[in-house]
Motif scaffolding. Structure first.
Motif, mmCIF file in Angstrom:
data_model
loop_
_atom_site.group_PDB
_atom_site.id
_atom_site.type_symbol
_atom_site.label_atom_id
_atom_site.label_comp_id
_atom_site.label_asym_id
_atom_site.label_seq_id
_atom_site.Cartn_x
_atom_site.Cartn_y
_atom_site.Cartn_z
ATOM 1 N N TRP A 73 0.870 -1.179 0.000
ATOM 2 C CA TRP A 73 0.000 0.000 0.000
ATOM 3 C C TRP A 73 0.905 1.227 0.000
ATOM 4 N N GLY A 74 0.692 2.158 -0.928
ATOM 5 C CA GLY A 74 1.587 3.311 -1.003
ATOM 6 C C GLY A 74 0.867 4.619 -1.255
ATOM 7 N N ASN A 75 1.610 5.692 -1.043
ATOM 8 C CA ASN A 75 1.112 7.041 -1.281
ATOM 9 C C ASN A 75 2.224 7.815 -1.993
ATOM 10 N N THR A 76 1.880 8.461 -3.103
ATOM 11 C CA THR A 76 2.866 9.253 -3.848
ATOM 12 C C THR A 76 2.416 10.706 -3.856
ATOM 13 N N ALA A 77 3.355 11.618 -3.628
ATOM 14 C CA ALA A 77 3.062 13.063 -3.647
ATOM 15 C C ALA A 77 3.998 13.717 -4.654
ATOM 16 N N ILE A 78 3.425 14.231 -5.753
ATOM 17 C CA ILE A 78 4.225 14.880 -6.798
ATOM 18 C C ILE A 78 4.045 16.389 -6.682
ATOM 19 N N GLU A 79 5.162 17.103 -6.632
ATOM 20 C CA GLU A 79 5.102 18.566 -6.541
ATOM 21 C C GLU A 79 4.589 19.146 -7.860
ATOM 22 N N PRO A 80 3.989 20.348 -7.797
ATOM 23 C CA PRO A 80 3.616 21.009 -9.052
ATOM 24 C C PRO A 80 4.871 21.592 -9.704
ATOM 25 N N GLY A 81 4.898 21.624 -11.002
ATOM 26 C CA GLY A 81 6.044 22.238 -11.682
ATOM 27 C C GLY A 81 6.275 21.608 -13.031
ATOM 28 N N ARG A 82 7.231 22.202 -13.759
ATOM 29 C CA ARG A 82 7.568 21.687 -15.092
ATOM 30 C C ARG A 82 9.065 21.798 -15.315
ATOM 31 N N ILE A 83 9.570 20.970 -16.188
ATOM 32 C CA ILE A 83 10.926 21.145 -16.693
ATOM 33 C C ILE A 83 10.750 21.475 -18.161
ATOM 34 N N TYR A 104 -4.766 2.712 -8.537
ATOM 35 C CA TYR A 104 -4.391 4.052 -8.089
ATOM 36 C C TYR A 104 -5.691 4.779 -7.737
ATOM 37 N N ALA A 105 -5.669 5.614 -6.706
ATOM 38 C CA ALA A 105 -6.821 6.457 -6.360
ATOM 39 C C ALA A 105 -6.308 7.843 -5.983
ATOM 40 N N THR A 106 -6.856 8.867 -6.635
ATOM 41 C CA THR A 106 -6.377 10.231 -6.397
ATOM 42 C C THR A 106 -6.995 10.792 -5.121
ATOM 43 N N VAL A 107 -6.164 11.445 -4.313
ATOM 44 C CA VAL A 107 -6.653 12.069 -3.085
ATOM 45 C C VAL A 107 -6.736 13.586 -3.268
ATOM 46 N N GLN A 108 -5.705 14.162 -3.846
ATOM 47 C CA GLN A 108 -5.569 15.624 -3.907
ATOM 48 C C GLN A 108 -4.910 16.042 -5.214
ATOM 49 N N GLY A 109 -5.345 17.168 -5.758
ATOM 50 C CA GLY A 109 -4.666 17.734 -6.917
ATOM 51 C C GLY A 109 -5.227 17.226 -8.237
ATOM 52 N N GLU A 110 -4.501 17.573 -9.304
ATOM 53 C CA GLU A 110 -4.926 17.212 -10.659
ATOM 54 C C GLU A 110 -3.757 16.649 -11.421
ATOM 55 N N GLY A 111 -4.023 15.593 -12.170
ATOM 56 C CA GLY A 111 -2.917 15.011 -12.915
ATOM 57 C C GLY A 111 -3.372 14.131 -14.044
ATOM 58 N N ALA A 112 -2.397 13.421 -14.596
ATOM 59 C CA ALA A 112 -2.668 12.495 -15.685
ATOM 60 C C ALA A 112 -1.938 11.196 -15.402
ATOM 61 N N LEU A 154 -3.064 7.333 -3.890
ATOM 62 C CA LEU A 154 -2.809 6.088 -3.182
ATOM 63 C C LEU A 154 -2.661 4.966 -4.202
ATOM 64 N N ALA A 155 -1.918 3.939 -3.827
ATOM 65 C CA ALA A 155 -1.715 2.811 -4.736
ATOM 66 C C ALA A 155 -1.746 1.516 -3.943
ATOM 67 N N CYS A 156 -2.229 0.459 -4.586
ATOM 68 C CA CYS A 156 -2.184 -0.870 -3.988
ATOM 69 C C CYS A 156 -1.740 -1.850 -5.067
ATOM 70 N N TRP A 157 -0.657 -2.571 -4.799
ATOM 71 C CA TRP A 157 -0.096 -3.467 -5.818
ATOM 72 C C TRP A 157 0.431 -4.759 -5.168
ATOM 73 N N PRO A 158 0.546 -5.821 -5.969
ATOM 74 C CA PRO A 158 0.960 -7.111 -5.415
ATOM 75 C C PRO A 158 2.442 -7.135 -5.023
ATOM 76 N N THR A 159 2.697 -7.840 -3.947
ATOM 77 C CA THR A 159 4.048 -7.987 -3.394
ATOM 78 C C THR A 159 5.031 -8.578 -4.405
ATOM 79 N N ASP A 160 4.511 -9.391 -5.322
ATOM 80 C CA ASP A 160 5.405 -10.056 -6.275
ATOM 81 C C ASP A 160 5.338 -9.413 -7.670
#
Ligand code: PAN
Ligand code: ZN
Length: 191
Positions: A73-83, A104-112, A154-160
């Motif tokens: 079970w994981g949580n990813t937080a991507i900052e806003p910005g561009r290169i 994957y399930a979005t909690v906050q913000g906007e993305g693709a 949030l993300a949920c993926w198999p151990t293997d």
């Protein structure tokens, strides 16, 4: 009420932002320096401070990697910005085992959520708070933050499942999420 469950002290999820806490949270931080080769305007990336944080990942790993039938079970937080014109994004990967899917399930913000199949056909699903995304086992997946605030999912993926980053490092995705006329646009890559 006493619990003697082996996993009862795993930790907690803050449902307001998806963040995880507790003694057993694993964490990693990805910086511009680590992602420099992922962006198409490499020279722009090299001009930035390499310690600039692009995203952070937290996860609970109740079983060792590779365990049959386990889940992470994981949580990813991507900052806003561009290169240059390319939105901040994750490395992206295929699962090592191409028959291991993920939610994957979005909690906050906007993305693709950028997805690519084995034939390099590439498309995306819009991520907004509450959006739920099922990633088939043989689809590569990468997330770009296209909004003005931090994107958290949030993300949920198999151990293997395993992670195949090499295919993406070598060949990339079939398209990139770029800012065109002020709007996020999926643009096919030359290679
Ligand atoms: C996620 C990703 C996480 C970071 O937990 O690992 O969002 O992205 P990268 O792994 O591509 O850097 C996941 O898809 N796990 O399988
Ligand atoms: Zn994955």
């Amino acid at each position: 009420m006493d619990s003697n469950s082996p996993f009862s002290s795993l930790g907690t999820v803050n449902w307001l932002d998806g963040s995880l806490s507790g003694a057993q949270v694993h964490e990693s931080v990805k910086t511009v320096g680590q992602l420099v080769g992922a962006f198409h305007e490499r020279e722009e990336a090299e001009r930035l401070d390499p310690s600039t944080v692009i995203y952070r990942v937290q996860w609970f790993a109740p079983e060792p990697a590779g365990t049959d039938g386990g889940l992470y079970w994981g949580n990813t937080a991507i900052e806003p910005g561009r290169i240059g014109d390319e939105y901040f994004m994750t490395h992206g990967h295929f699962h090592g085992r191409r028959d291991r899917g993920e939610f994957y399930a979005t909690v906050q913000g906007e993305g693709a959520l950028i997805l690519m199949d084995a034939t390099r056909r590439t498309w995306f699903e819009k991520m907004t708070p509450g959006s739920l995304h099922y990633i088939r086992g043989d689809w590569a997946h990468r997330v770009a933050n296209t909004g003005a605030e931090r994107l958290r999912f949030l993300a949920c993926w198999p151990t293997d499942a395993g992670h195949d980053y090499e295919s993406i490092a070598l060949h990339g995705f079939g398209a990139r999420m770029l800012c065109r006329e002020g709007r996020p646009t999926l643009v096919e890559s030359a290679s």
